[in-house]
Structure formats: C-alpha cells, structure tokens
Design an enzyme around this catalytic site. Structure first.
Site, short mmCIF file in Angstrom:
data_model
loop_
_atom_site.label_atom_id
_atom_site.label_comp_id
_atom_site.label_asym_id
_atom_site.label_seq_id
_atom_site.Cartn_x
_atom_site.Cartn_y
_atom_site.Cartn_z
N ARG A 25 0.80 -1.25 0.06
CA ARG A 25 -0.29 -0.01 -0.23
C ARG A 25 0.57 1.06 -0.27
O ARG A 25 0.77 1.92 -0.51
CB ARG A 25 -0.97 0.11 1.28
CG ARG A 25 -1.83 -0.72 1.19
CD ARG A 25 -2.97 -1.60 2.45
NE ARG A 25 -3.42 -1.57 1.95
CZ ARG A 25 -4.02 -3.57 1.54
NH1 ARG A 25 -2.84 -4.06 1.15
NH2 ARG A 25 -5.05 -4.34 1.28
N GLY A 93 -1.10 -11.10 -6.44
CA GLY A 93 -2.15 -10.82 -6.66
C GLY A 93 -2.80 -9.28 -6.21
O GLY A 93 -3.62 -8.65 -6.78
N SER A 165 -12.47 -10.19 0.41
CA SER A 165 -11.75 -9.81 0.50
C SER A 165 -11.44 -8.61 0.41
O SER A 165 -11.67 -7.47 -0.64
CB SER A 165 -11.68 -9.95 -0.95
OG SER A 165 -10.12 -9.22 -2.12
N ASP A 311 -4.46 -15.65 5.66
CA ASP A 311 -2.64 -16.73 5.18
C ASP A 311 -2.21 -17.41 6.39
O ASP A 311 -0.89 -18.16 5.84
CB ASP A 311 -1.53 -15.00 4.34
CG ASP A 311 -2.02 -14.65 3.96
OD1 ASP A 311 -2.97 -15.13 2.52
OD2 ASP A 311 -2.24 -13.61 3.89
#
Ligand code: S3P
Length: 425
Positions: A25, A93, A165, A311
């Site tokens: 980010r 991703g 998500s 994760d």
C-alpha cells in the site's frame, strides 16, 4: 532441500520483516500523492518488487533504495503517464488487484499480467465492481489476467463486495479516489483495513461505519511510514514457539491490527501462551506479541474468523496435526484461490507427513497426533506452503525433503537465514 528436526527450543526476541500488505500500500498509494513518500522497514521481496516496478512504469521515481529506507517521489497522479509496455505483476495478487483500482483513473491503456499462478487466479471480482463504476476494464476469458484497462473518468456508486476480500475492497476504494463522485463499499465480513487507515492518514476524505466505507474523490498527501513487522511471516516462528517445549518468543514491532491477529487469538484459544502489547496505534497498530508453548487442543474455525487469519490457515493445519483432538476449518473456500489451492496443498503435504487430515470443499478437518514423519513435500510454487513445511520439518521426527522452496522469496527472502539463525540461538 533437506530439512532436519530442531534439537533446541526457539528462544528469541525477533523483529519480523516489514508487513507485505502495508508495504504494497505504501508503494502503490504513492501514485496518488504528489511528493515524497518515505517508507521505513519495508518488506523487500519479489511481490513488492512487482509493485515497485508498476509505480515506476507510470512515472513514480524511486529516489532512495537503502535496505531499510525507501523514498518514492511522485509527480502527482495527474502528471503520471500510461506505462509503455505490459505491466507484469508476477505472482502478486495484491499488486494486480490494487493497481487495477488505481489505473482505472489513469488516462491511457494499462495491460496487467502475471505468472502462471496469477493468470489462473480470479479477477472477475475486481473487473465486475470496477465495470459497475463505469471503468472500461476487461480480462481474458471474462475473468482472468491479462487485464486491459482504458483508464479515465468513471462514476461513483455503491458496491456490495462479491467476496470477503481486502484486495477487492481496496481496488474499489482506490477507484473512488479518481471517480466523479463518492464510492461506497459494503462488506458483510470485515477484512484487513490497511487501505482505509492509509487513505485516512494520507488525507483522503474517508468514512468508515459498520460494514460500509465511503471515500470521496481527491488526491493524497505524502507521508513517512514505518512498516510494522508482518504478523503472517512471524506466524511461522510463533507456530514453532508454540510447539517446541521450552521455547519463548517475543515478536517485536509487529502489526497487531485487529484484522491480522486472528491466528494469534486462535493459538491462544488452542492453549499456547500468547500475550499482546500495543505500542503504537497509528496509522496502523504495532506492538509486541509474546508466544510460549502450552498443551494444545483442537479448535473449530468458521467463516467469520477466516479473513483475519486467511494466510495463516496452512499453519492451523499443522498445529491441528499436533494438537489434542480434532481441528476443523470451514468457510475458507477463498483458500482455493491463493498462490496455490491452499486447501489441497496443505492437505496433501500433511498427509505425506502421516497426518490424518481430510479435504472439505471449504476447508479441512484434521485429527491430532503426537508425531510427524518425514517425506518428500512440495511447496507447489506457494511461498506460504513452503514455509509451513519448513516449520513442519523443525517439529518432525524425521528429516524432510522440500521441493520448490525457492517460492519463499515471494514474501520472505530471508526466511532460511532466519531459520538457521533462530535454530542455533
Ligand atoms: C491481502 C489480502 C488477502 C491476503 C493477501 C494480502 C491484502 O487477500 O490473502 O495475502 O494485502 O489486501 P484477499 O483480501 O483477497 O483475501
């Protein structure tokens, strides 16, 4: 690569590498801010390299690239230019999905692709909501990369997220920064909120209410950020500390964002000793997590908890294999769309190690025992599966042969040097 059982406990104070989500980010959001974004303790890994290349290809300069301090200088979003070639996001991703939201507002053509794994992962989840905002975006076979975006003016609107998500939520919010009107995202299950926190810290007009986030169009101002350690990377060592008798691990300067610590809460619930100490609340919570072993018992994990430990679920499989009783993970079908089908790759590898584990459509169930045998296991090109297996080797009864361990550099290039260092303290 041959890996051997550890003969000593894990006793250490340890600062994990920078958080992957936050580093992505900080790098990607620099496009929207005119001036210099300073990033301290960034994660330097293959996934992040993809984000760095992407922002540079549209006109952001990397003016300082020291090991623990990067500075990116953007001319401001309105002075960026289209990339002069296809942008390769490799295995990442987060890069392709977040960048789709940013490039939606950049006049010109962007073509985003990736490696074999990324080109198989679902992209309709970003194509559809962005198209609903009027973005001209298309993918191969209706929902796969390469993605083609003809960026420019698009409208605002209200988007109900099709899946839980954070990547998709972020893509839509980022598109909101360059829309003609506000964009609201509705999410049923909360997901990690780094995007909301960083947009706020960088001056965006963003409001967050239960299940609903609204962003007004605008530009960002640059910030200096110290990236907290990655709790998902630290989770490998936390697993080891919970399983190896006599261990004691203090994870320093790590993200304790509530959307990221689900794994540690489950570890505590299973019976390990886990303590959290908050040290810095803003812009993204950072603190210390202490882990020591305990008598572990199986747990049941359902869909509400899944995003906060998505994760780490392969590690839950390993912990369940060595806990007392049964552990069950349900509502985790998203795991099938990660760098590998992680339900399958977790199950087949643990079965090789003699674990009684069963694949379910949306998760797995595993029965605990008190040993793991050796064998030949495979990361299947997936960094997190590779690291989970290296930890399995450390607590196994016999050596283990790991195939495809090079994938670990995707998120944790120094994993094996830390492995050796921590094994010998
Ligand atoms: C990420 C969100 C998660 C996670 C990925 C990073 C992010 O993916 O699995 O490693 O940085 O937003 P989803 O949000 O698609 O589940």
């Amino acid at each position: 690569m041959k890996l051997f059982p550890w003969t000593r406990p894990l006793v250490s104070r340890f600062r994990p590498p920078g958080d992957k989500s936050i580093t992505h980010r900080a790098v990607l959001f620099s496009t929207l801010a005119e001036g210099a974004v300073e990033i301290y303790h960034p994660l330097d890994s293959l996934d992040i390299a993809a984000s760095l290349r992407l922002v540079q290809s549209v006109g952001v300069e990397l003016i300082q690239h020291q090991p623990d301090a990067w500075v990116l200088r953007s001319p401001g979003f309105d002075k960026l230019h289209e990339a002069d070639d296809v942008i390769n996001c490799d295995n990442s991703g987060t890069t392709i999905r977040l960048a789709s939201g940013i490039l939606a507002g950049l006049p010109g053509l962007s073509v985003l692709t990736g490696d074999n794994s990324l080109r198989r992962r679902p992209m309709a989840r970003v194509i559809d909501p962005l198209a609903r905002l009027g973005v001209d975006i298309a993918g191969r076979d209706a929902g796969l990369a390469p993605l083609v975006i003809k960026g420019g003016v698009h409208r605002g609107g209200v988007i109900a997220l099709p899946v839980a998500s954070a990547q998709v939520k972020s893509a839509v919010l980022l598109a909101g920064m360059t829309a003609s009107q506000s964009v609201t995202v509705q999410e049923k299950t909360p997901t990690r909120d780094h995007t909301e926190r960083f947009l706020h810290a960088m001056g965006a007009n963003i409001s967050v209410a239960a299940g609903q986030i609204t962003v007004e169009p605008g530009r960002l101002h640059p910030i200096a950020v110290t990236v907290p350690g990655d709790p998902s990377s630290a989770a490998f060592w936390a697993t080891l500390a919970a399983l190896l008798p006599g261990s004691s691990l203090v994870i320093e300067q790590v993200s304790v964002n509530p959307g990221r610590v689900g794994f540690y809460q489950v570890l505590q619930k299973m019976g390990a000793h886990v303590e959290f100490r908050l040290q810095r609340p803003d812009p993204d919570p950072m603190g210390e997590i202490v882990v020591a072993p305990g008598q572990l018992t199986g747990v049941s994990i359902g869909p509400k908890l899944v995003p906060s430990l998505i994760d780490e679920l392969p590690l839950i499989g390993l912990l369940g294999a060595l806990a007392h009783g049964k552990t069950e993970v349900r509502g985790a079908e998203e795991l099938r769309f990660k760098e590998s089908d992680r339900i399958h790759t977790t199950v087949v590898n643990l079965q090789t190690l003699g674990v009684e584990i069963r694949e379910l459509p949306d998760g797995f169930e595993v029965w605990g025992q008190n040993f793991l045998r050796g064998g030949v296991v495979d990361a299947y090109g997936d960094h997190r599966i590779g690291m989970m297996l290296a930890i399995a080797a450390a607590v196994s009864q016999e050596p283990l042969e790991l195939l495809g361990g090079d994938a670990i550099a995707i998120s944790y290039p120094k994993f094996f040097s830390d492995y050796q260092r921590l094994a010998s303290v």
